[in-house]
Design a protein around this motif. Structure first.
Motif, mmCIF file in Angstrom:
data_model
loop_
_atom_site.group_PDB
_atom_site.id
_atom_site.type_symbol
_atom_site.label_atom_id
_atom_site.label_comp_id
_atom_site.label_asym_id
_atom_site.label_seq_id
_atom_site.Cartn_x
_atom_site.Cartn_y
_atom_site.Cartn_z
ATOM 1 N N LYS A 50 -5.116 -5.736 20.659
ATOM 2 C CA LYS A 50 -4.762 -4.470 21.303
ATOM 3 C C LYS A 50 -5.636 -4.250 22.534
ATOM 4 O O LYS A 50 -6.791 -4.674 22.558
ATOM 5 N N THR A 79 -8.332 2.218 15.524
ATOM 6 C CA THR A 79 -7.760 1.175 14.676
ATOM 7 C C THR A 79 -8.572 -0.112 14.875
ATOM 8 O O THR A 79 -9.628 -0.088 15.495
ATOM 9 N N ASN A 83 -3.455 -6.943 15.458
ATOM 10 C CA ASN A 83 -2.427 -6.840 14.427
ATOM 11 C C ASN A 83 -1.169 -7.568 14.866
ATOM 12 O O ASN A 83 -1.035 -7.994 16.009
ATOM 13 N N GLY A 84 -0.269 -7.755 13.881
ATOM 14 C CA GLY A 84 0.944 -8.483 14.184
ATOM 15 C C GLY A 84 1.695 -8.846 12.927
ATOM 16 O O GLY A 84 1.521 -8.204 11.877
ATOM 17 N N ILE A 85 2.541 -9.877 13.057
ATOM 18 C CA ILE A 85 3.425 -10.242 11.953
ATOM 19 C C ILE A 85 3.339 -11.741 11.666
ATOM 20 O O ILE A 85 3.256 -12.562 12.586
ATOM 21 N N GLY A 88 6.993 -12.306 8.040
ATOM 22 C CA GLY A 88 7.505 -10.991 7.669
ATOM 23 C C GLY A 88 6.437 -10.012 7.216
ATOM 24 O O GLY A 88 6.726 -8.839 6.982
ATOM 25 N N LYS A 89 5.199 -10.479 7.096
ATOM 26 C CA LYS A 89 4.135 -9.609 6.583
ATOM 27 C C LYS A 89 3.302 -9.011 7.723
ATOM 28 O O LYS A 89 3.049 -9.661 8.732
ATOM 29 N N TYR A 90 2.856 -7.797 7.511
ATOM 30 C CA TYR A 90 2.000 -7.119 8.477
ATOM 31 C C TYR A 90 0.562 -7.636 8.351
ATOM 32 O O TYR A 90 -0.013 -7.646 7.261
ATOM 33 N N HIS A 116 -8.632 2.909 8.800
ATOM 34 C CA HIS A 116 -7.358 2.295 9.202
ATOM 35 C C HIS A 116 -7.058 1.044 8.362
ATOM 36 O O HIS A 116 -5.939 0.868 7.876
ATOM 37 N N GLN A 119 -5.930 2.026 4.907
ATOM 38 C CA GLN A 119 -4.542 2.502 4.894
ATOM 39 C C GLN A 119 -3.565 1.324 4.927
ATOM 40 O O GLN A 119 -2.602 1.277 4.163
ATOM 41 N N CYS A 120 -3.819 0.382 5.822
ATOM 42 C CA CYS A 120 -2.918 -0.773 5.941
ATOM 43 C C CYS A 120 -2.940 -1.614 4.671
ATOM 44 O O CYS A 120 -1.910 -2.129 4.233
ATOM 45 N N GLU A 122 -3.549 -0.527 1.643
ATOM 46 C CA GLU A 122 -2.823 0.207 0.600
ATOM 47 C C GLU A 122 -1.309 0.182 0.809
ATOM 48 O O GLU A 122 -0.546 0.387 -0.126
ATOM 49 N N HIS A 123 -0.896 -0.054 2.056
ATOM 50 C CA HIS A 123 0.545 -0.176 2.331
ATOM 51 C C HIS A 123 0.989 -1.643 2.303
ATOM 52 O O HIS A 123 2.013 -1.995 2.868
ATOM 53 N N ASP A 124 0.191 -2.480 1.630
ATOM 54 C CA ASP A 124 0.533 -3.889 1.387
ATOM 55 C C ASP A 124 0.460 -4.788 2.616
ATOM 56 O O ASP A 124 1.162 -5.820 2.676
ATOM 57 N N GLY A 125 -0.363 -4.421 3.577
ATOM 58 C CA GLY A 125 -0.624 -5.332 4.686
ATOM 59 C C GLY A 125 -1.653 -6.386 4.284
ATOM 60 O O GLY A 125 -2.369 -6.225 3.286
ATOM 61 N N ILE B 85 2.840 -0.483 9.975
ATOM 62 C CA ILE B 85 3.345 -0.938 8.670
ATOM 63 C C ILE B 85 4.023 0.198 7.918
ATOM 64 O O ILE B 85 3.548 1.344 7.934
ATOM 65 N N HIS B 123 10.723 -12.964 13.268
ATOM 66 C CA HIS B 123 9.758 -13.116 12.176
ATOM 67 C C HIS B 123 9.947 -12.034 11.106
ATOM 68 O O HIS B 123 9.037 -11.757 10.340
#
Lengths: 194, 194
Positions: A50, A79, A83-85, A88-90, A116, A119-120, A122-125, B85, B123
């Motif tokens: 970023k 933050t 970050n990225g993908i 399919g996963k964060y 931050h 949070q990510c 906990e949201h399965d990142g 996410i 992706h």
């Protein structure tokens, strides 16, 4: 290079590590940038750094097209830097270098960033830190839950750092090569069985 | 508000829309910022706006702690403005406002951004645009594949915009309310059955 007395090539190391406080992390950052470019070019993962958050105070317009920022300040990041993908996963991570030999001090981590990451997570990142011990010349992949145990303890008045020994014992080393420079995706594949 | 002659409250609209080229998008941006803050506070999704990319040329240090940027320039963004996410899925989008009544012109979209969206889409990210037609006072959720059909045609020498009618016909309107301002997650739930 090894010397007859068994010491490592300290002169060489010192010359390379003579970086000011402001530049700390630059080498690791450059390696990660090259790694991310490799992942994008090879269509493996889409991960970017970023931009640095800036508070802009004054902008001049010497011509219609060319705005010049004349006064601005660095803001505390809310933050992480990357970050990225991937598959399919964060993906979300922070990268830090330290010249400390025995521990990774929390001094360069902002509570906002940890919040931050939490949070990510906990949201399965897939959330982690890349920590380079410059004087050991080792780069570790620190899963967020490992980091968070020490951070939570620190927030409750405990130790202000993570011992190097514990990192060495529990966290995977990231393999360095020409290309990719720092293959952190390989570690993700192993940890998350991707 | 409706007037006896059947016209909408144009004076009011005009006053609110009197924004310079440099500020275009600010209203939508503000609404999205408030929406994202709501999603974070309610622990629904973790989505942030990326900082504006800046090329820093000159920094002064009037004191140890306070670096002042004295010369910097805006860079062309290489990615989109927003990502994060939601339910473990990677979210990536761009937001644009237009005062055009009949179409969304591609003029404000950078090819780099479309390339980035395409990569994230391939992706398996959830990738879209939020487009506000200011004069219609309508905000649409534009799935990336819909956008990309028109963009690809444009890149092959075709039409430089997407007709408003086609957007209206095929893309969901985003519901506006006090909180969240622009409920784009609701649209994601419907489209992706999340």
């Amino acid at each position: 290079m090894n010397y007859p007395n068994g010491k490592r090539n300290n002169t060489y190391n010192k010359a390379n590590n003579k970086i000011s406080h402001g530049n700390r992390g630059q080498t690791l950052e450059k390696s990660i940038d090259l790694t991310n470019r490799y992942y994008i070019n090879e269509n493996i993962a889409i991960i970017h750094k970023k931009p640095t958050p800036i508070q802009i105070v004054d902008v001049h317009y010497p011509s219609r097209d060319k705005a010049t920022i004349k006064e601005a300040y660095f803001k505390v990041p809310s933050t992480t830097d990357y970050n990225g993908i991937y598959k399919g996963k964060y993906i979300d991570f922070e990268a830090k270098e330290t010249r400390n030999k025995t521990s990774f001090p929390f001094i360069n981590i902002h509570p906002h960033q940890v919040n931050h990451m939490k949070q990510c997570y906990e949201h399965d990142g897939i959330v982690f830190l890349i920590i380079k011990f410059t004087l050991h010349d080792e780069i570790f992949f620190i899963p967020f839950d490992f980091f968070n145990n020490y951070w939570t303890n620190y927030m409750n008045g405990g130790r202000k750092s993570i011992p190097y020994k514990e990192i060495k014992l529990h966290c995977p080393l990231i393999k360095e090569s020409i290309n990719p420079r720092i293959n952190y995706i390989q570690v993700i594949n192993e940890i998350y069985s991707l």
